[in-house]
Write an enzyme that holds these catalytic residues in place. Structure first.
Site, PDB file in Angstrom:
ATOM      1  N   TYR A 163      -4.632  18.757 -10.433  1.00 19.76           N
ATOM      2  CA  TYR A 163      -3.961  18.613 -11.510  1.00 19.76           C
ATOM      3  C   TYR A 163      -3.566  19.705 -12.409  1.00 19.76           C
ATOM      4  CZ  TYR A 163      -2.854  16.075 -15.892  1.00 19.76           C
ATOM      5  OH  TYR A 163      -2.167  15.354 -16.958  1.00 19.76           O
ATOM      6  N   LYS A 167       0.293  20.924 -12.815  1.00 19.34           N
ATOM      7  CA  LYS A 167       0.761  21.186 -14.103  1.00 19.34           C
ATOM      8  C   LYS A 167       1.587  22.274 -14.369  1.00 19.34           C
ATOM      9  CE  LYS A 167       0.757  16.858 -15.791  1.00 19.34           C
ATOM     10  NZ  LYS A 167       2.068  16.141 -15.579  1.00 19.34           N
TER      11      LYS A 167
HETATM   12  P1  NAD Z   1      -0.325   6.771 -18.253  1.00 23.33           P
HETATM   13  O1  NAD Z   1      -1.413   6.702 -16.983  1.00 23.33           O
HETATM   14  O2  NAD Z   1      -0.509   5.637 -19.273  1.00 23.33           O
HETATM   15  O3  NAD Z   1       1.150   6.898 -17.652  1.00 23.33           O
HETATM   16  C1  NAD Z   1       1.439   7.128 -16.598  1.00 23.33           C
HETATM   17  C2  NAD Z   1       2.466   6.442 -15.743  1.00 23.33           C
HETATM   18  O4  NAD Z   1       2.984   6.727 -14.773  1.00 23.33           O
HETATM   19  C3  NAD Z   1       1.874   4.996 -15.606  1.00 23.33           C
HETATM   20  O5  NAD Z   1       2.267   4.101 -16.222  1.00 23.33           O
HETATM   21  C4  NAD Z   1       1.939   5.140 -14.034  1.00 23.33           C
HETATM   22  O6  NAD Z   1       2.140   3.687 -13.389  1.00 23.33           O
HETATM   23  C5  NAD Z   1       2.964   5.955 -13.955  1.00 23.33           C
HETATM   24  N1  NAD Z   1       3.064   6.444 -12.282  1.00 23.33           N
HETATM   25  C6  NAD Z   1       2.203   7.163 -11.633  1.00 23.33           C
HETATM   26  N2  NAD Z   1       2.687   7.431 -10.704  1.00 23.33           N
HETATM   27  C7  NAD Z   1       3.819   6.832 -10.266  1.00 23.33           C
HETATM   28  C8  NAD Z   1       4.916   7.318  -9.482  1.00 23.33           C
HETATM   29  N3  NAD Z   1       4.535   8.011  -8.281  1.00 23.33           N
HETATM   30  N4  NAD Z   1       5.824   7.086  -9.606  1.00 23.33           N
HETATM   31  C9  NAD Z   1       6.286   6.301 -10.869  1.00 23.33           C
HETATM   32  N5  NAD Z   1       5.380   5.982 -11.877  1.00 23.33           N
HETATM   33  C10 NAD Z   1       4.397   6.565 -11.651  1.00 23.33           C
HETATM   34  O7  NAD Z   1      -0.563   8.315 -18.744  1.00 23.33           O
HETATM   35  P2  NAD Z   1      -0.199   9.160 -19.811  1.00 23.33           P
HETATM   36  O8  NAD Z   1      -1.364   9.698 -20.612  1.00 23.33           O
HETATM   37  O9  NAD Z   1       0.808   8.328 -20.769  1.00 23.33           O
HETATM   38  O10 NAD Z   1       0.572  10.320 -19.135  1.00 23.33           O
HETATM   39  C11 NAD Z   1       2.069  10.598 -19.077  1.00 23.33           C
HETATM   40  C12 NAD Z   1       1.984  12.032 -18.760  1.00 23.33           C
HETATM   41  O11 NAD Z   1       1.561  13.015 -19.593  1.00 23.33           O
HETATM   42  C13 NAD Z   1       1.452  12.411 -17.283  1.00 23.33           C
HETATM   43  O12 NAD Z   1       2.196  13.186 -16.487  1.00 23.33           O
HETATM   44  C14 NAD Z   1       0.187  13.040 -17.582  1.00 23.33           C
HETATM   45  O13 NAD Z   1      -0.280  13.892 -16.733  1.00 23.33           O
HETATM   46  C15 NAD Z   1       0.677  14.053 -18.893  1.00 23.33           C
HETATM   47  N6  NAD Z   1      -0.300  14.214 -19.963  1.00 23.33           N
HETATM   48  C16 NAD Z   1      -0.898  13.353 -20.586  1.00 23.33           C
HETATM   49  C17 NAD Z   1      -2.078  13.808 -21.618  1.00 23.33           C
HETATM   50  C18 NAD Z   1      -2.655  12.858 -22.490  1.00 23.33           C
HETATM   51  O14 NAD Z   1      -3.457  13.196 -23.338  1.00 23.33           O
HETATM   52  N7  NAD Z   1      -2.546  11.484 -22.187  1.00 23.33           N
HETATM   53  C19 NAD Z   1      -2.218  15.119 -21.531  1.00 23.33           C
HETATM   54  C20 NAD Z   1      -1.793  16.034 -20.633  1.00 23.33           C
HETATM   55  C21 NAD Z   1      -0.641  15.566 -19.957  1.00 23.33           C
END
Ligand code: NAD
Length: 304
Positions: A163, A167
């Site tokens: 990851y 990223k």
């Molecule tokens: P989340 O799991 O709620 O949302 C991610 C969404 O992406 C899900 O609804 C999932 O179904 C969808 N998804 C996964 N694989 C997919 C694909 N191949 N094609 C289309 N859709 C797909 O998680 P989140 O926390 O809302 O994450 C959103 C983004 O933010 C991600 O890229 C995550 O890595 C990044 N992020 C989140 C955090 C945090 O604190 N939540 C921190 C750093 C980075």
């Protein structure tokens, strides 16, 4: 201050069926945009698929009078996602590369599948979506791209080498898009968010998550994707009501003669200078090697 609106624009949000993506989609839907709500609908580990996650958000936007359409493709199939925008709304203005999954495992136990799937969704997915949107952006001389990195990528994180690698790859990817897109008014920025979602709910306690609402990441993304924005090629940390910009810092460094005296021992003799950040630079590109070479050659008076 006037409300930032997106009337007549089309915004594609990948992974918009939950978490941060859902919050972006609802916001843009409420601010006049046509929204493509993309979501594969699988588990947070990237298993399975379903149209439900996207459909629920589309219904939510429509029930409030907004315009939205669902797309259930994996981001690895970026052409189909952008085609959904063109077919339904005739254009694309904003791409938010947000879809993501986790395959956390210590490096010792990492399997090729854990590595490959993370790269496929985060890196290849963002590439495929941006690649499909790019000709439209160039033609209309307008585009806004957000890539979603993570503190894990910027700083490393135990059990997340796949990851983290993906990223940080998105940072380099977006920096280059920002450089290539500038003359076409395609502005590209990276965020490293922190927010309560199914991704974080297993690793953070409920009282902390309560203060990390995804909605608090949305305003920065709105600013960066609005037509009034001029910021590009930047990285922001955002979450829990805090927004900060990150940049590179380079030490002044040491200069060595470029001759046979440049030995490992010579490197160590100026090690403190290499590591001295008391006169930092904040570079946006590589060091000017022609200039440095000239300086280094001046230190080697015996050279012809
Ligand atoms: P989340 O799991 O709620 O949302 C991610 C969404 O992406 C899900 O609804 C999932 O179904 C969808 N998804 C996964 N694989 C997919 C694909 N191949 N094609 C289309 N859709 C797909 O998680 P989140 O926390 O809302 O994450 C959103 C983004 O933010 C991600 O890229 C995550 O890595 C990044 N992020 C989140 C955090 C945090 O604190 N939540 C921190 C750093 C980075």
């Amino acid at each position: 201050m006037a409300e930032l609106r997106f009337d007549g624009q089309t915004v594609v949000v990948t992974g918009a069926g939950g978490g941060l993506g859902r919050a972006y989609a609802l916001f843009f839907g409420a601010r006049g945009a046509n929204v493509v709500v993309n979501d594969l609908g699988g588990s947070f580990k990237g298993e399975g698929k379903s149209s439900k996650a996207a459909d629920v958000v589309v219904d939510e936007i429509k029930s409030k009078g907004g315009k939205a359409v669902g797309n259930y493709d994996s981001v690895e199939n970026g052409e189909a996602i952008i085609e959904t925008a063109i077919k339904n709304f005739g254009r694309i203005d904003v791409l938010i590369n947000n879809a993501g999954i986790l395959r956390d495992v210590s490096f010792k136990n990492m399997k090729d599948q854990d590595w490959d799937l993370i790269m496929a969704v985060h890196v290849r997915g963002a590439y495929k979506c941006a690649r499909a949107a790019w000709p439209h952006f160039r033609k209309q001389k307008y585009g806004r791209v957000i890539s979603t990195a993570s503190a894990a990528g910027l700083f490393g994180s135990f059990g997340q080498c796949n990851y983290s690698a993906a990223k940080l790859a998105l940072v380099g990817f977006t920096e280059t898009l920002a450089k290539e897109g500038l003359k076409y008014n395609i502005l590209c920025n990276t965020i490293a968010p922190i927010a309560a979602s199914r991704m974080t709910q297993t690793v953070m306690p409920p009282d902390v998550l309560e203060n990390l609402k995804p909605e608090w990441v949305v305003p920065l993304v709105a600013v960066l994707t609005h037509k009034s924005n001029s910021e590009t090629g930047s990285i922001f940390e955002v979450g829990g009501g805090h927004i900060a910009k990150l940049r590179w810092e380079r030490s002044k460094g040491a200069l060595y003669k470029t001759d046979s005296s440049l030995t490992p021992g010579a490197v160590l003799s100026k090690w403190n200078e290499v590591n001295d950040f008391s006169q930092p630079e904040y570079p946006t590109g590589p060091a000017n090697f022609m200039e440095l070479l000239e300086e280094a050659q001046k230190l080697a008076p015996n050279k012809p």
